[in-house]
Design a protein around this motif. Structure first.
Motif, PDB file in Angstrom:
ATOM      1  N   ALA B  80      40.035 -43.418   9.577  1.00 39.56           N
ATOM      2  CA  ALA B  80      40.931 -42.510   9.923  1.00 39.56           C
ATOM      3  C   ALA B  80      42.290 -43.339  10.388  1.00 39.56           C
ATOM      4  CB  ALA B  80      40.639 -41.701  11.296  1.00 39.56           C
ATOM      5  N   HIS B 107      35.724 -41.160   5.219  1.00 43.08           N
ATOM      6  CA  HIS B 107      36.021 -40.601   6.676  1.00 43.08           C
ATOM      7  C   HIS B 107      35.310 -39.264   7.334  1.00 43.08           C
ATOM      8  CE1 HIS B 107      37.915 -39.325  10.552  1.00 43.08           C
ATOM      9  NE2 HIS B 107      38.224 -38.225   9.655  1.00 43.08           N
ATOM     10  N   MET B 111      31.827 -39.269   9.354  1.00 39.24           N
ATOM     11  CA  MET B 111      31.776 -38.485  10.514  1.00 39.24           C
ATOM     12  C   MET B 111      30.992 -37.337  10.588  1.00 39.24           C
ATOM     13  SD  MET B 111      33.910 -39.799  12.654  1.00 39.24           S
ATOM     14  CE  MET B 111      35.536 -40.579  12.919  1.00 39.24           C
ATOM     15  N   TRP B 171      34.983 -34.287   1.102  1.00 39.25           N
ATOM     16  CA  TRP B 171      33.618 -34.242   1.706  1.00 39.25           C
ATOM     17  C   TRP B 171      32.722 -33.010   1.394  1.00 39.25           C
ATOM     18  CZ3 TRP B 171      30.481 -31.349   5.513  1.00 39.25           C
ATOM     19  CH2 TRP B 171      31.173 -30.615   5.966  1.00 39.25           C
ATOM     20  N   HIS B 422      39.578 -30.488  13.786  1.00 45.68           N
ATOM     21  CA  HIS B 422      39.302 -31.748  14.583  1.00 45.68           C
ATOM     22  C   HIS B 422      39.294 -31.358  15.876  1.00 45.68           C
ATOM     23  CE1 HIS B 422      40.305 -34.271  11.080  1.00 45.68           C
ATOM     24  NE2 HIS B 422      39.587 -35.121  11.670  1.00 45.68           N
ATOM     25  N   LEU B 425      35.596 -30.340  16.244  1.00 42.76           N
ATOM     26  CA  LEU B 425      34.788 -31.260  16.254  1.00 42.76           C
ATOM     27  C   LEU B 425      34.885 -32.061  17.457  1.00 42.76           C
ATOM     28  CD1 LEU B 425      34.602 -31.874  12.569  1.00 42.76           C
ATOM     29  CD2 LEU B 425      32.563 -30.875  14.139  1.00 42.76           C
ATOM     30  N   ARG B 482      46.359 -30.500   2.774  1.00 47.01           N
ATOM     31  CA  ARG B 482      45.429 -31.580   3.307  1.00 47.01           C
ATOM     32  C   ARG B 482      45.151 -32.555   1.972  1.00 47.01           C
ATOM     33  NH1 ARG B 482      39.686 -28.742   4.506  1.00 47.01           N
ATOM     34  NH2 ARG B 482      38.921 -30.977   4.834  1.00 47.01           N
ATOM     35  N   ARG B 483      44.642 -33.540   2.443  1.00 46.90           N
ATOM     36  CA  ARG B 483      44.255 -34.423   1.132  1.00 46.90           C
ATOM     37  C   ARG B 483      45.355 -34.907   0.378  1.00 46.90           C
ATOM     38  NH1 ARG B 483      38.594 -31.264  -0.481  1.00 46.90           N
ATOM     39  NH2 ARG B 483      37.573 -32.086   1.271  1.00 46.90           N
TER      40      ARG B 483
HETATM   41  C1  HEM Z   1      38.988 -40.863  15.767  1.00 50.31           C
HETATM   42  C2  HEM Z   1      39.879 -39.647  15.711  1.00 50.31           C
HETATM   43  C3  HEM Z   1      39.917 -39.048  14.275  1.00 50.31           C
HETATM   44  C4  HEM Z   1      41.307 -39.184  13.531  1.00 50.31           C
HETATM   45  C5  HEM Z   1      42.560 -39.814  13.936  1.00 50.31           C
HETATM   46  C6  HEM Z   1      40.930 -38.494  12.128  1.00 50.31           C
HETATM   47  C7  HEM Z   1      42.041 -38.069  11.578  1.00 50.31           C
HETATM   48  C8  HEM Z   1      41.748 -37.475  10.270  1.00 50.31           C
HETATM   49  C9  HEM Z   1      42.889 -37.051   9.470  1.00 50.31           C
HETATM   50  C10 HEM Z   1      44.274 -37.716   9.117  1.00 50.31           C
HETATM   51  C11 HEM Z   1      42.265 -36.370   8.265  1.00 50.31           C
HETATM   52  C12 HEM Z   1      42.867 -35.577   7.158  1.00 50.31           C
HETATM   53  C13 HEM Z   1      42.952 -36.311   5.900  1.00 50.31           C
HETATM   54  C14 HEM Z   1      43.873 -35.475   4.776  1.00 50.31           C
HETATM   55  O1  HEM Z   1      44.819 -34.634   5.205  1.00 50.31           O
HETATM   56  O2  HEM Z   1      43.708 -35.689   3.651  1.00 50.31           O
HETATM   57  C15 HEM Z   1      40.739 -36.113   8.709  1.00 50.31           C
HETATM   58  C16 HEM Z   1      39.947 -35.477   7.838  1.00 50.31           C
HETATM   59  C17 HEM Z   1      38.670 -35.184   8.134  1.00 50.31           C
HETATM   60  N1  HEM Z   1      38.015 -35.479   9.588  1.00 50.31           N
HETATM   61 FE1  HEM Z   1      39.081 -36.578  10.974  1.00 50.31          FE
HETATM   62  N2  HEM Z   1      39.767 -37.784  12.264  1.00 50.31           N
HETATM   63  C18 HEM Z   1      39.286 -38.375  13.445  1.00 50.31           C
HETATM   64  C19 HEM Z   1      37.734 -37.897  13.911  1.00 50.31           C
HETATM   65  C20 HEM Z   1      36.957 -37.186  13.322  1.00 50.31           C
HETATM   66  C21 HEM Z   1      35.774 -36.705  13.705  1.00 50.31           C
HETATM   67  C22 HEM Z   1      35.071 -37.170  15.207  1.00 50.31           C
HETATM   68  C23 HEM Z   1      35.402 -35.966  12.976  1.00 50.31           C
HETATM   69  C24 HEM Z   1      33.886 -35.389  12.699  1.00 50.31           C
HETATM   70  C25 HEM Z   1      32.904 -35.272  13.820  1.00 50.31           C
HETATM   71  C26 HEM Z   1      36.036 -35.965  11.705  1.00 50.31           C
HETATM   72  C27 HEM Z   1      35.774 -35.060  10.567  1.00 50.31           C
HETATM   73  C28 HEM Z   1      36.653 -34.846   9.473  1.00 50.31           C
HETATM   74  C29 HEM Z   1      36.639 -34.234   8.309  1.00 50.31           C
HETATM   75  C30 HEM Z   1      35.189 -33.697   8.003  1.00 50.31           C
HETATM   76  C31 HEM Z   1      37.792 -34.242   7.485  1.00 50.31           C
HETATM   77  C32 HEM Z   1      37.960 -33.630   6.140  1.00 50.31           C
HETATM   78  C33 HEM Z   1      37.617 -34.901   5.103  1.00 50.31           C
HETATM   79  C34 HEM Z   1      37.982 -34.416   3.911  1.00 50.31           C
HETATM   80  O3  HEM Z   1      39.100 -33.584   3.694  1.00 50.31           O
HETATM   81  O4  HEM Z   1      37.163 -34.313   2.970  1.00 50.31           O
HETATM   82  N3  HEM Z   1      37.237 -36.703  11.862  1.00 50.31           N
HETATM   83  N4  HEM Z   1      40.489 -36.812   9.753  1.00 50.31           N
END
Ligand code: HEM
Ligand SMILES: [Cu+2]
Ligand SMILES: [Cu+2]
Lengths: 233, 857
Positions: B80, B107, B111, B171, B422, B425, B482-483
């Motif tokens: 992340a 990521h 997660m 994902w 987020h 979650l 996103r993405r």
């Molecule tokens: C630790 C702090 C976290 C940060 C800073 C963070 C940051 C991010 C960011 C910036 C994205 C977006 C990517 C995009 O726009 O393409 C993302 C996607 C995602 N995050 Fe997090 N995240 C965090 C924690 C978590 C947690 C705890 C979970 C689940 C339990 C999670 C699940 C997801 C999922 C499912 C996606 C979508 C991925 C996808 O688009 O395929 N994240 N995260």
């Protein structure tokens, strides 16, 4: 893998000349009825949600202090079921009301086609002498409803012009219809909104709304098409 | 405090007899230390490093699940940070797009599959036996198998990340992007095989958790009175049993399409990319609640304790759990509002998505009501509970917004959704889990925490989180999808993104501090008091840290107090409860009835063994051979898997009769070999329920492709009328005769003359297998020509696999007979086999009917 770099160069040669460019893709500065309705829905929901959020915070804050004799049903039934159902019904009604007005009912006067591929757009629209095919630029008349028939060549993409309407996916094997309208002539930015591989971030396009008296005479193939072997047919 | 317990005990016993409940007299007290020694000798892990390999104990494995999940959380968090660093500037020159895609995909996948799910499984596995008053999970070797599958699957995915061939299609792996044409290479296979591998562990855990909750509650702990955490875990595990099969099926289909060219999702050959989306979200939406429910269970446990009161609205909460379990399977389409769905369907799924907010609201208000009813005390777990309220309520409200179709059309697939998910979650899972960690750390380590660090970590995480994600709502509304990895033409997003990135580093510091706090507590903390929170649940009626056997004697109706658990501690340790000590030198616990928890029988458990490791290793071998494209070599690997499963079954057998056990004065119980409904019985039903969900998903796919997909017409259909009917009839007849055979065998076993019936069943099952093989290999159309034929091929494969399993059962039973294990009413594998045989017959009939009907369309 780097093919799109070239394309980006070409893209920047045709600058997206836009007034007020800081809201180019903003769903919150609508320029057509569909986007405007959704924007209103958003502001309404924001207000209601803020109130609900504050309510919960206040309830939580008030819980600190001496124990109180509380009737369980007031919390679980009255607040939990009754109150939330009432609020949700209002939300649902608003959503259905707006949704009903976005549905393409009856034939629109103008129908154009948007075909997405990795990584760009091919548009087909009426021109001065029959249909014209263009790349990454879609011409429509201003002030009229337009139906966009959205299709895809390879993988799933999505057609999105935030200032005009919501998005709709371009799915291989299917034809989706999106109704939009630009109230004023002008240029509106659009982009692919469904992840489609390494070129996903650089699949922007432009919708040019012409004053209705100029349309479809003003529709011409764009400079870009000469490079990418599209052009007038 | 004078002794209220004695008095309470009297009146409770009186109340019990009035309500028709039962009583179990106490055993005579013994010396606690002697009991402890005897039990430890039987229940402890093997010494040294071997002990780590052969451990099957739920305390060890639960902790190991949680610790491993924490490591994956850290890895997902680092990814992340890479994402946020890339997005901090519009040109993001730091990662190239290919790598960026791998990173956000990993990521999300880490997660969801390698952090959240294993974390909640670990919590359930660690906590449930302690809360319910038993000594281990129902199937200890399965716990270990689940862990190894999780570890190996996770390692395969991590290996791919370091080798630069990680999955990169997001994902949810939408087809056709994840198909062979647009994702050549093994990246997508890593996801499909790795995640499916990890899912085996989820199914294993779900079966165990369900059985443990239903059959191992302390005698007298009625289903309707058990701790709410158990209700939540029951809901979760039932959802896992029903919700994971659609994803397993989708992954298997896509892997077959990628590896062997059978079309399921490819438009040109009659497949449909939307079939993937339906199957994925049939899993994916329940998944969200699978993650949320255990966290809500934690809140329902902790809030009343922190407020010195009892939970308000127990019944209403149980009702909302049940409602959530059902409702959450009816809303998957809200993830697909933009794919072009008829608008009546949109309205329906929009309304259903709003409706699911009601049971959630009931719980939130019940928690707040509980706080009003009591006197909230601001201990560290309570901070995280408040963090939950602040964050989750916002996430819920944006969820309601997204359930409205018009708004969804704007916000879908933008940073707004990233923010929403987020909030849900991290608000709905990570904060409650942090509350759980701070609450149970004294129980786990036996130590009190160091003051100050935890509070600082909380505030930094809270500020960092909201600083990161609050602005992302706006970023999304301003049009950022996103993405994406760069946004050179959109200067209006620069400041928003930079803000998110800076605060995300603040949040990371907070999480690091949180981890440090746990570490300091585990190493430097002072000894904790026995029940520092004065909690009422049995998990605090243990010595700290928990001994391997949990309870020296099991709490009976007289010791289930519902008051602070402390008074139960001494009598239990002195063996006054049920089934004290380990006088027979084997691992034993009590099995009770589902509703009223009446004592039913005593289960004898297998001890430490490395078999789960070998089995998981054999499956890993299969996965690696699939990944490297050595398809032929997967056959020996599968044979190895089958052989180890046979070995596993051998561990459950016995060739002697077992005398009944005196669990308490006057309470003599049979041992499970002689029991009518053993744990294995309940477990088989759970597993077949899940298998049924898999089969239903398959039929759903068949129906969807036949009725909904607009694709090209199928070539001249194979009509199952002429040549195939005899073969199909043979399959069904073979399985039906097998079902009769197994029943005959059970009767005959009473008289020890089952040989004939067993041989008969073996032969007819093998015949059925042969007939499917002829059907599939000789008579049916080439599965690569059209999606319809491909799906029929899968149906035939499903029936074949079940015929094979039934044949295997027959062979196993024959072997048992030869060894003299089927005698005197000990029916060995016959009962489990009968369930499988009936299930196979039913699915074969349905599969045949479906194929015939589809031929007619
Ligand atoms: C630790 C702090 C976290 C940060 C800073 C963070 C940051 C991010 C960011 C910036 C994205 C977006 C990517 C995009 O726009 O393409 C993302 C996607 C995602 N995050 Fe997090 N995240 C965090 C924690 C978590 C947690 C705890 C979970 C689940 C339990 C999670 C699940 C997801 C999922 C499912 C996606 C979508 C991925 C996808 O688009 O395929 N994240 N995260
Ligand atoms: Cu795209
Ligand atoms: Cu959902």
């Amino acid at each position: 893998m780097r093919g799109w770099k070239v394309k980006r160069l070409i893209m920047s040669a045709v600058p997206l000349a836009l007034a007020g460019c800081d809201t180019e893709l903003s769903a919150l500065s609508p320029a057509g009825p569909a986007a405007a309705q959704i924007a209103w829905l958003w502001w309404g929901m924001l207000a209601a949600s803020s109130a609900l959020f504050l309510l919960v915070l206040v309830l939580v804050a008030m819980s600190f202090g001496a124990p109180r004799d509380v009737p369980a049903r007031r919390w679980t039934h009255t607040l939990g079921v009754g109150f939330s159902l009432a609020v949700l019904s209002v939300f649902l009604a608003a959503g259905l009301w707006v949704g009903e007005r976005l549905v393409p009912r009856g034939a629109a006067a103008v129908e154009v086609r948007a075909h997405a591929f990795q990584w760009g757009w091919r548009f087909t629209q009426p021109g001065p002498r029959g249909m014209v095919e263009t790349h990454d630029v879609l011409h429509i008349p201003a002030g009229e409803p337009v139906d966009v028939i959205v299709t895809a060549e390879d993988v799933i993409h999505a057609f999105w012009v935030p200032r005009l309407a919501g998005k709709i996916d371009a799915v291989p094997g299917r034809q989706n219809r999106l109704r939009l309208q630009a109230d004023e002539p002008g240029r509106y930015a659009g982009m692919c909104a469904e992840f489609c591989g390494v070129g996903h971030a650089i699949m922007p396009f432009e919708v040019i709304a012409h004053p209705s008296e100029d349309w479809p005479q003003a529709v011409t193939a764009t400079a870009r098409d000469a490079d990418s072997d599209g052009g007038e047919q | 405090m004078s002794d209220p317990t004695a008095l309470g005990r009297e009146s409770r016993a009186a109340a019990r007899s009035r309500s028709g409940a039962f009583d179990i007299p106490e055993n005579p007290p013994q010396r606690a230390l002697a009991l402890h020694r005897a039990l430890t000798a039987v229940w402890a892990n093997d010494p040294g490093w071997r002990g780590q390999i052969t451990a099957v104990n739920h305390t060890t494995l639960g902790l190991r699940f949680m610790a491993t999940a924490l490591v994956f959380f850290a890895i997902g968090g680092i990814l992340a940070m890479l994402i946020r660093t890339q997005l901090a500037t519009p040109e993001g020159a730091f990662l190239d797009t290919e790598l960026y895609n791998q990173i956000f995909t990993m990521h999300g996948s880490i997660m969801m599959f390698l952090f959240a799910i294993p974390m909640l499984e670990g919590l359930g596995i660690y906590m449930l036996p302690k809360m319910l008053g038993t000594r281990d999970m129902a199937f200890p070797r399965l716990t270990a198998l689940g862990y190894w599958c999780y570890l190996f699957g996770g390692l395969i995915m991590l290996g791919a990340l370091f080798a630069g061939v990680a999955p990169r299609d997001g994902w949810f792996m939408y087809t056709p992007l994840s198909g062979a044409t647009y994702s050549p290479g093994i990246n997508a296979d890593v996801w499909l095989l790795g995640v499916t591998f990890v899912e085996i562990s989820a199914i294993a855990a779900a079966v165990e958790i369900t059985v443990t909750i239903l059959r191992q509650r302390a005698p007298g702990m009625k289903l309707t009175e058990m701790p709410l955490f158990a209700w939540y875990m029951l809901g979760t595990s039932v959802m896992m049993l029903a919700g994971f099969p659609p994803l397993i099926l989708a992954s298997v289909l896509l892997e077959i399409e990628r590896a062997f060219g059978w079309p399921f999702f490819e438009v040109a050959r009659g497949g449909d990319p939307l079939l993937w989306q339906h199957l994925f979200w049939l899993f994916g939406h329940p998944e969200v609640y699978i993650i949320f429910l255990p966290a809500a269970g934690v809140l329902s446990t902790i809030i009343p304790v922190m407020c010195r009161t009892r939970i308000l609205g127990y019944g209403a909460i149980v009702a909302s759990i049940v409602a959530l379990v059902f409702l959450s399977f009816g809303l998957w389409v809200h993830h697909m509002f933009t794919v072009g769905i008829p608008h009546m369907a949109l309205a329906f799924f929009s309304a259903a998505s709003l409706l699911v907010a009601v049971p959630t609201a009931v719980q939130v208000f019940a928690w707040i009501g509980t706080m009003w009813q009591g006197r909230p005390e601001l201990h560290l777990p309570m901070y995280h509970v408040l963090g939950f309220f602040l964050t989750f309520v916002m996430g819920g409200l944006t969820g309601v917004m997204l359930a409205l179709v018009p708004f969804n059309w704007q916000a879908h697939d933008t940073a707004f959704v990233t923010a929403h998910l987020h909030y849900v979650l991290i608000g709905g899972f990570v904060f409650p889990i942090m509350a759980a960690a701070t609450y149970w750390m004294p129980q786990i380590t036996g130590r009190a925490r160091i003051r100050g660090v935890g509070e600082a970590a909380f505030w930094i995480i809270l500020i960092g989180f909201h600083g990161t994600f609050f602005v992302m709502h706006l970023t999304g509304l301003l049009g950022m999808p996103r993405r994406i990895d760069i946004y050179p033409d959109n200067p209006e997003w620069i400041w928003l993104n930079l803000t998110s990135s800076i605060f995300s580093f603040v949040m990371t510091i907070g999480f690091a501090l949180f981890a440090l706090d746990l570490f300091l507590q585990a190493t430097l903390g002072k000894r904790s008091a026995r029940n520092p929170w004065q909690a009422p649940t049995l998990d605090w009626a243990l010595a700290l840290p928990a001994p391997a056997y949990n309870f020296a004697s099991l709490p009976g109706p007289r010791l289930l107090t519902g008051e602070p658990a402390r008074p139960a501690l001494l009598p239990l340790a002195r063996g006054e409860g049920v089934l004290p000590g380990a006088p027979r030198g084997r691992r034993e616990f009590l099995v009770t009835s589902i509703g009223a928890a009446r004592p039913d029988h005593v289960a004898v458990l297998p001890g430490n063994t490395a078999l789960p490791l070998w089995l998981a290793g054999a499956i890993a071998l299969f996965v690696l051979l699939m990944l490297s494209g050595h398809y032929i070599w997967t056959l020996p690997a599968l044979t190895l898997v089958a052989a180890l499963i046979w070995r596993w079954g051998r561990g459950l057998t016995t060739e002697q009769d077992h005398p009944a056990v005196e669990a308490a004065p006057g309470l003599s119980l049979p041992v499970h070999y002689h029991a009518h409904a053993s744990l294995g019985h309940t477990g088989t039903i759970c597993l077949l329920f899940s298998n049924g969900a898999l089969f239903a998903s398959l039929l759903f796919g068949l129906g969807f492709l036949t009725l909904v997909t607009p694709g090209p017409d199928a070539p001249e259909a194979f009509v199952p009328g002429q040549s195939a009917i005899p073969a199909m009839a043979t399959v069904v007849a073979g399985l039906a005769l097998g079902a009769i055979g197994v029943r005959l065998a059970r009767h005959a076993v009473q008289g020890e003359r089952g040989t004939g019936a067993l041989w008969f069943s073996a032969v007819v099952n093998a015949l059925a297998l042969l007939a499917v093989a002829i059907l599939g290999l000789g008579l049916m159309d080439d599965p690569t020509t059209h999606a319809r034929d491909a799906l029929r091929g899968v149906l035939a494969g499903y029936v074949a696999l079940h015929a094979l399993i039934c044949t295997g059962f027959a062979a196993f039973a024959l072997d048992q007979l030869r060894r003299g294990e089927l005698a005197n009413g000990r029916t060995g594998t016959l009962k489990t086999w009968r369930f499988w045989q009936d299930f196979s017959l039913a699915t074969a009939l349905l599969a045949g009917a479906a194929a015939i009907m589809q031929g007619g369309v």
